[in-house]
Scaffold this motif. Structure first.
Motif, PDB file in Angstrom:
ATOM      1  N   GLN A  59       4.590   1.850   6.700  1.00  0.00           N
ATOM      2  CA  GLN A  59       3.499   1.312   5.900  1.00  0.00           C
ATOM      3  C   GLN A  59       3.699   1.639   4.421  1.00  0.00           C
ATOM      4  O   GLN A  59       4.256   2.667   4.078  1.00  0.00           O
ATOM      5  CB  GLN A  59       2.156   1.871   6.366  1.00  0.00           C
ATOM      6  N   ILE A  60       3.214   0.752   3.587  1.00  0.00           N
ATOM      7  CA  ILE A  60       3.240   0.986   2.147  1.00  0.00           C
ATOM      8  C   ILE A  60       1.911   1.671   1.799  1.00  0.00           C
ATOM      9  O   ILE A  60       0.847   1.116   2.060  1.00  0.00           O
ATOM     10  CB  ILE A  60       3.365  -0.342   1.356  1.00  0.00           C
ATOM     11  N   PRO A  61       1.968   2.901   1.242  1.00  0.00           N
ATOM     12  CA  PRO A  61       0.732   3.612   0.930  1.00  0.00           C
ATOM     13  C   PRO A  61      -0.063   2.913  -0.168  1.00  0.00           C
ATOM     14  O   PRO A  61       0.511   2.248  -1.037  1.00  0.00           O
ATOM     15  CB  PRO A  61       1.194   4.990   0.491  1.00  0.00           C
ATOM     16  N   ALA A  62      -1.364   3.069  -0.112  1.00  0.00           N
ATOM     17  CA  ALA A  62      -2.241   2.501  -1.142  1.00  0.00           C
ATOM     18  C   ALA A  62      -1.958   3.194  -2.477  1.00  0.00           C
ATOM     19  O   ALA A  62      -1.600   4.358  -2.526  1.00  0.00           O
ATOM     20  CB  ALA A  62      -3.688   2.695  -0.750  1.00  0.00           C
ATOM     21  N   ALA A  63      -2.100   2.441  -3.526  1.00  0.00           N
ATOM     22  CA  ALA A  63      -1.855   2.993  -4.875  1.00  0.00           C
ATOM     23  C   ALA A  63      -2.953   3.945  -5.272  1.00  0.00           C
ATOM     24  O   ALA A  63      -4.012   3.956  -4.807  1.00  0.00           O
ATOM     25  CB  ALA A  63      -1.760   1.873  -5.888  1.00  0.00           C
TER      26      ALA A  63
END
Length: 113
Positions: free
Chosen positions: A109-113
């Motif tokens: 998953q791409i972590p939230a900014a």
């Protein structure tokens, strides 16, 4: 299948952010992967974004199974310290503080900014 489908995305080609050996973790933007081959800085490298990997670990940290883990892009190691680091997955098993490597389940998953 839809005509605009490109690839599954578990493995992706990225520019190596530094000289990499096969099996080393690396971060490009917010995308974390494990190099499947050695690559010179800037060279294209196939990176795997998911799966269970034995990766360099911050010594002095004990991990519990399922604990959230982060990539320290300065020391190029996995850590349990969230501050200033990028979420990459969870500990796949408990690790002792003296362990130099740790078993990590990459979430992809791409972590939230």
């Amino acid at each position: 299948m839809a005509r605009n489908f490109v690839q599954p995305g578990e493995t992706i080609t990225l520019p190596a952010p530094r000289a990499l050996a096969s099996g080393q973790g690396f971060l490009v933007g917010a995308l974390f992967a494990v190099a499947l081959a050695a690559a010179a800085i800037g060279a294209p490298v196939e990176g795997r974004r998911v799966g269970v990997w034995d990766l360099a670990k911050a010594t002095g940290e004990a991990w519990t199974a399922g604990q959230r883990l982060y990539w320290d892009n300065t020391a190029f190691r996995v850590t349990s310290t969230a501050a200033g680091n990028t979420l990459i997955g969870v500990a796949a098993q408990a690790q002792a503080s003296a362990d130099a490597t740790g078993r990590v389940l990459l979430s992809g998953q791409i972590p939230a900014a």
